[in-house]
Design a protein around this motif. Structure first.
Motif, PDB file in Angstrom:
ATOM      1  N   THR A  10       0.817  -1.216   0.000  1.00 48.89           N
ATOM      2  CA  THR A  10       0.000   0.000   0.000  1.00 48.89           C
ATOM      3  C   THR A  10       0.854   1.270   0.000  1.00 48.89           C
ATOM      4  O   THR A  10       0.320   2.376  -0.086  1.00 48.89           O
ATOM      5  CB  THR A  10      -0.930   0.029   1.239  1.00 48.89           C
ATOM      6  N   GLY A  11       2.176   1.105   0.102  1.00 46.48           N
ATOM      7  CA  GLY A  11       3.070   2.266   0.143  1.00 46.48           C
ATOM      8  C   GLY A  11       3.511   2.686  -1.252  1.00 46.48           C
ATOM      9  O   GLY A  11       3.072   2.148  -2.273  1.00 46.48           O
ATOM     10  N   ILE A  13       6.539   2.483  -2.884  1.00 48.86           N
ATOM     11  CA  ILE A  13       7.244   1.458  -3.684  1.00 48.86           C
ATOM     12  C   ILE A  13       6.303   0.295  -4.001  1.00 48.86           C
ATOM     13  O   ILE A  13       6.295  -0.228  -5.118  1.00 48.86           O
ATOM     14  CB  ILE A  13       8.491   0.936  -2.931  1.00 48.86           C
ATOM     15  N   GLY A  36       0.193  -2.644   6.146  1.00 53.27           N
ATOM     16  CA  GLY A  36      -0.023  -2.316   7.553  1.00 53.27           C
ATOM     17  C   GLY A  36      -1.499  -2.151   7.848  1.00 53.27           C
ATOM     18  O   GLY A  36      -2.194  -3.123   8.143  1.00 53.27           O
ATOM     19  N   GLN A  38      -3.805   0.186   5.880  1.00 55.28           N
ATOM     20  CA  GLN A  38      -4.662   0.803   4.840  1.00 55.28           C
ATOM     21  C   GLN A  38      -5.584  -0.260   4.238  1.00 55.28           C
ATOM     22  O   GLN A  38      -5.316  -0.808   3.164  1.00 55.28           O
ATOM     23  CB  GLN A  38      -3.811   1.408   3.744  1.00 55.28           C
ATOM     24  N   ALA A  99       9.317  -3.791   0.718  1.00 53.56           N
ATOM     25  CA  ALA A  99       9.071  -2.349   0.617  1.00 53.56           C
ATOM     26  C   ALA A  99       8.267  -1.821   1.792  1.00 53.56           C
ATOM     27  O   ALA A  99       7.540  -0.843   1.682  1.00 53.56           O
ATOM     28  CB  ALA A  99       8.366  -2.035  -0.697  1.00 53.56           C
ATOM     29  N   VAL A 100       8.402  -2.503   2.937  1.00 51.22           N
ATOM     30  CA  VAL A 100       7.853  -1.976   4.188  1.00 51.22           C
ATOM     31  C   VAL A 100       8.788  -0.862   4.627  1.00 51.22           C
ATOM     32  O   VAL A 100       9.969  -0.871   4.291  1.00 51.22           O
ATOM     33  CB  VAL A 100       7.801  -3.120   5.234  1.00 51.22           C
ATOM     34  N   ALA A 104      10.501  -2.614  10.698  1.00 51.60           N
ATOM     35  CA  ALA A 104       9.492  -3.677  10.579  1.00 51.60           C
ATOM     36  C   ALA A 104       9.797  -4.608   9.411  1.00 51.60           C
ATOM     37  O   ALA A 104       9.259  -5.712   9.337  1.00 51.60           O
ATOM     38  CB  ALA A 104       8.109  -3.060  10.407  1.00 51.60           C
ATOM     39  N   ALA A 122      13.978  -2.887  -1.189  1.00 52.90           N
ATOM     40  CA  ALA A 122      13.842  -1.430  -1.065  1.00 52.90           C
ATOM     41  C   ALA A 122      14.076  -1.036   0.392  1.00 52.90           C
ATOM     42  O   ALA A 122      14.635   0.014   0.688  1.00 52.90           O
ATOM     43  CB  ALA A 122      12.456  -0.988  -1.502  1.00 52.90           C
ATOM     44  N   SER A 202       9.117  11.367  -5.406  1.00 47.70           N
ATOM     45  CA  SER A 202       7.880  11.285  -4.633  1.00 47.70           C
ATOM     46  C   SER A 202       7.915   9.969  -3.857  1.00 47.70           C
ATOM     47  O   SER A 202       7.904   8.890  -4.453  1.00 47.70           O
ATOM     48  CB  SER A 202       6.696  11.335  -5.609  1.00 47.70           C
ATOM     49  N   MET A 203       7.986  10.056  -2.520  1.00 44.03           N
ATOM     50  CA  MET A 203       8.269   8.853  -1.719  1.00 44.03           C
ATOM     51  C   MET A 203       7.422   8.856  -0.451  1.00 44.03           C
ATOM     52  O   MET A 203       6.713   9.805  -0.164  1.00 44.03           O
ATOM     53  CB  MET A 203       9.757   8.847  -1.313  1.00 44.03           C
ATOM     54  N   GLY A 204       7.548   7.785   0.350  1.00 46.04           N
ATOM     55  CA  GLY A 204       6.876   7.701   1.641  1.00 46.04           C
ATOM     56  C   GLY A 204       7.423   8.741   2.615  1.00 46.04           C
ATOM     57  O   GLY A 204       8.441   9.387   2.364  1.00 46.04           O
ATOM     58  N   ARG A 205       6.719   8.905   3.742  1.00 49.75           N
ATOM     59  CA  ARG A 205       7.030   9.983   4.687  1.00 49.75           C
ATOM     60  C   ARG A 205       8.405   9.830   5.336  1.00 49.75           C
ATOM     61  O   ARG A 205       9.174  10.771   5.416  1.00 49.75           O
ATOM     62  CB  ARG A 205       5.942  10.047   5.764  1.00 49.75           C
TER      63      ARG A 205
HETATM   64  N1  LIG Z   1       9.623   5.575  -2.010  1.00 49.73           N
HETATM   65  C1  LIG Z   1      10.775   5.536  -2.637  1.00 49.73           C
HETATM   66  O1  LIG Z   1      10.948   6.144  -3.698  1.00 49.73           O
HETATM   67  C2  LIG Z   1      11.919   4.723  -2.081  1.00 49.73           C
HETATM   68  C3  LIG Z   1      13.148   4.735  -2.751  1.00 49.73           C
HETATM   69  C4  LIG Z   1      14.177   3.934  -2.260  1.00 49.73           C
HETATM   70  C5  LIG Z   1      14.003   3.166  -1.126  1.00 49.73           C
HETATM   71  N2  LIG Z   1      12.813   3.202  -0.481  1.00 49.73           N
HETATM   72  C6  LIG Z   1      12.656   2.395   0.736  1.00 49.73           C
HETATM   73  O2  LIG Z   1      11.535   1.534   0.569  1.00 49.73           O
HETATM   74  C7  LIG Z   1      10.864   1.336   1.822  1.00 49.73           C
HETATM   75  C8  LIG Z   1       9.404   1.759   1.654  1.00 49.73           C
HETATM   76  O3  LIG Z   1       9.372   3.145   1.340  1.00 49.73           O
HETATM   77  P1  LIG Z   1       8.021   3.843   0.854  1.00 49.73           P
HETATM   78  O4  LIG Z   1       8.428   5.211   0.438  1.00 49.73           O
HETATM   79  O5  LIG Z   1       7.323   2.969  -0.136  1.00 49.73           O
HETATM   80  O6  LIG Z   1       7.199   3.897   2.217  1.00 49.73           O
HETATM   81  P2  LIG Z   1       5.645   4.184   2.457  1.00 49.73           P
HETATM   82  O7  LIG Z   1       5.034   4.829   1.265  1.00 49.73           O
HETATM   83  O8  LIG Z   1       5.542   4.859   3.762  1.00 49.73           O
HETATM   84  O9  LIG Z   1       5.009   2.709   2.574  1.00 49.73           O
HETATM   85  C9  LIG Z   1       5.342   1.876   3.635  1.00 49.73           C
HETATM   86  C10 LIG Z   1       4.613   0.568   3.494  1.00 49.73           C
HETATM   87  O10 LIG Z   1       4.972  -0.275   4.600  1.00 49.73           O
HETATM   88  C11 LIG Z   1       3.783  -0.668   5.287  1.00 49.73           C
HETATM   89  N3  LIG Z   1       4.130  -0.811   6.701  1.00 49.73           N
HETATM   90  C12 LIG Z   1       4.705   0.115   7.508  1.00 49.73           C
HETATM   91  N4  LIG Z   1       4.875  -0.387   8.742  1.00 49.73           N
HETATM   92  C13 LIG Z   1       4.388  -1.659   8.701  1.00 49.73           C
HETATM   93  C14 LIG Z   1       4.270  -2.691   9.665  1.00 49.73           C
HETATM   94  N5  LIG Z   1       4.689  -2.526  10.932  1.00 49.73           N
HETATM   95  N6  LIG Z   1       3.730  -3.874   9.282  1.00 49.73           N
HETATM   96  C15 LIG Z   1       3.317  -4.059   8.011  1.00 49.73           C
HETATM   97  N7  LIG Z   1       3.401  -3.107   7.048  1.00 49.73           N
HETATM   98  C16 LIG Z   1       3.924  -1.924   7.405  1.00 49.73           C
HETATM   99  C17 LIG Z   1       2.751   0.410   5.013  1.00 49.73           C
HETATM  100  O11 LIG Z   1       1.459  -0.117   5.210  1.00 49.73           O
HETATM  101  P3  LIG Z   1       0.149   0.809   5.500  1.00 49.73           P
HETATM  102  O12 LIG Z   1       0.374   2.094   4.795  1.00 49.73           O
HETATM  103  O13 LIG Z   1      -0.955  -0.033   4.941  1.00 49.73           O
HETATM  104  O14 LIG Z   1       0.015   0.972   6.982  1.00 49.73           O
HETATM  105  C18 LIG Z   1       3.084   0.692   3.552  1.00 49.73           C
HETATM  106  O15 LIG Z   1       2.532  -0.318   2.734  1.00 49.73           O
HETATM  107  C19 LIG Z   1      11.644   2.187   2.843  1.00 49.73           C
HETATM  108  O16 LIG Z   1      12.561   1.381   3.515  1.00 49.73           O
HETATM  109  C20 LIG Z   1      12.368   3.219   1.988  1.00 49.73           C
HETATM  110  O17 LIG Z   1      13.568   3.664   2.575  1.00 49.73           O
HETATM  111  C21 LIG Z   1      11.771   3.953  -0.919  1.00 49.73           C
END
Ligand SMILES: NC(=O)c1ccc[n+]([C@@H]2O[C@H](COP(=O)([O-])OP(=O)(O)OC[C@H]3O[C@@H](n4cnc5c(N)ncnc54)[C@H](OP(=O)(O)O)[C@@H]3O)[C@@H](O)[C@H]2O)c1
Length: 389
Positions: A10-11, A13, A36, A38, A99-100, A104, A122, A202-205
């Motif tokens: 749901t995030g 990535i 998580g 959503q 991609a959590v 976690a 990721a 554009s990425m997670g928080r």
């Molecule tokens: N976004 C990027 O462009 C990017 C680039 C490089 C690396 N990364 C890495 O990829 C990872 C994910 O990044 P993101 O930007 O995609 O993050 P994000 O948008 O915040 O998404 C996080 C995801 O993890 C889930 N989650 C969080 N805590 C959890 C838990 N305790 N149990 C189960 N699921 C859980 C969330 O679920 P819910 O929302 O359903 O609660 C959501 O699906 C991170 O480690 C980040 O450093 C991201």
């Protein structure tokens, strides 16, 4: 067979991974979805993909998901960090996209490599916390760990231009985030909303705030160390505001190979799924003439001290990475909740690390204990170690 479990579906990535799989088409298929809380978004993903197995944060969310699923959809539902690990080890899963966000992600990353799956990684925090254990397990089972992070995907791709013994060093590029050019005095009043506006990605928080403090680069230095066996003196961070050159590998003869592309995570996600093949894709193409200029400079480590923490973790190893990841996660949450200032994030992490009881060769239990204790210590330090807002 490319049956893919997406953990963190749901995030940011996770959703892009679903787009990539839809674009690749069969035989790529979603074998499991982990998320998580959503529920509505996850239920829609289950309906769209027919995923036979799902994991959510807890039992209550599992019940809510059951109620939200469309008629006829009855996937296996598990929960908690064990739930994610169960999905990662399922026999019908070949590739685990981890991609959590945050710590976690660690149990599932370990479960994936223990089960010999391809880990498309990721979630950098799992390597920051326990890179020695994850990579040793992957070595033991023969599991592939393919980076998704754009910089590490770039290094992984460029390294195919020579032997590992021929690599002299890597240049890890960093956009600098939204505040790099802002005068230091202006950082104090930065709001979460401002910090969540990244100029190129554009990425997670969590990762967006880490990019603004440059803590993300510290985590990536540690990630590169574990993925490629690089020492601190073989990694150089270079500011590159256009986010077009995703990283560069320098070989012993002085040749440098770079990987370039628009700042779009779907390209490295797709590569981690199709490697060693490349498949055509519909994602945006690089228009070099439109980019115009590419700029590089050394980062100001006085103004952005987080970078040095990454090198320190590489030099000292042991439990220090787990402590850094835990302290940073708590500090970022506190900033997002308005409990500390932007400028207090990195000093808070530094203070907690200064008190850390370091252990050289930790087991998984030691790492999990370090994670729990550091979270407690950082939470305690929120009130006693930082100035009030
Ligand atoms: N976004 C990027 O462009 C990017 C680039 C490089 C690396 N990364 C890495 O990829 C990872 C994910 O990044 P993101 O930007 O995609 O993050 P994000 O948008 O915040 O998404 C996080 C995801 O993890 C889930 N989650 C969080 N805590 C959890 C838990 N305790 N149990 C189960 N699921 C859980 C969330 O679920 P819910 O929302 O359903 O609660 C959501 O699906 C991170 O480690 C980040 O450093 C991201």
């Amino acid at each position: 067979m490319p049956n893919v479990a997406i953990l963190g579906s749901t995030g940011s990535i996770g959703r892009m991974t679903l787009e990539v799989i839809a674009s690749l088409g069969p035989p790529y298929r979603v074998a499991a979805l982990g998320a998580g809380r959503q529920v509505e978004r996850l239920a829609a993903q289950v309906a769209a993909t027919g995923a036979p197995a799902v994991s959510v944060a807890d039992e209550e969310t599992a019940e809510a998901l059951r109620r939200s699923l469309p008629r006829g959809a009855a996937p296996d539902i598990v929960w908690g960090s064990e739930g994610l690990a169960v999905l990662a080890a399922r026999p019908d899963v070949d590739i685990v996209v981890s991609a959590v966000s945050g710590g976690a992600g660690l149990p599932a990353a370990l479960a994936a490599v223990r089960a010999g799956k391809r880990l498309a990684l990721a979630n950098k925090e799992s390597l920051v916390m326990a890179g020695d254990l994850v990579m040793a397990e992957a070595g033991r089972t023969g599991a592939e760990v393919i980076p998704v992070d754009s910089e590490h995907s770039a290094i992984f791709q460029a390294m195919q231009g020579g032997r590992r013994s021929e690599v002299r060093r890597v240049f890890l590029t960093a956009s600098g985030g939204p505040f790099y050019r802002r005068p230091e005095e202006a950082h104090r009043g930065v709001t979460p909303e401002e910090a969540l506006e990244h100029p190129t990605w554009s990425m997670g928080r969590k990762i967006t705030i880490d990019s603004a403090t440059l803590m993300n680069k510290a985590l990536e230095i540690i990630e590169a160390h574990h993925l490629f066996g690089l020492g601190a003196d073989e990694i150089e961070v270079v500011l590159h505001p256009e986010s077009t050159v995703h990283s560069v590998v320098e070989f012993v003869d002085g040749s440098c190979l770079a990987q370039l592309g628009p700042p779009d995570m779907r390209t490295p996600i797709q590569y981690a799924l199709t490697y060693p093949e490349r498949r055509p894709s519909p994602w945006p193409r690089l228009d070099l003439a439109a980019v115009g200029g590419l700029h590089f400079e050394s980062p100001d480590v006085q103004r952005f001290p987080a970078i040095e923490l990454g090198f320190e973790v590489v030099r000292r190893g042991g439990t220090l990475g787990a402590a850094l990841a835990a302290a940073d996660e708590v500090a970022v949450e506190a900033f997002l909740d308005g409990r500390i200032r932007f400028t207090e994030i990195v000093p808070l992490v530094e203070r907690v690390l200064a008190k850390h009881h370091w252990m050289e060769r930790p087991t998984l239990d030691d790492i999990l204990r370090t994670d729990a204790r550091t979270r407690e210590e950082t939470t305690r330090c929120l009130t006693s170690c930082t100035s009030s807002k």
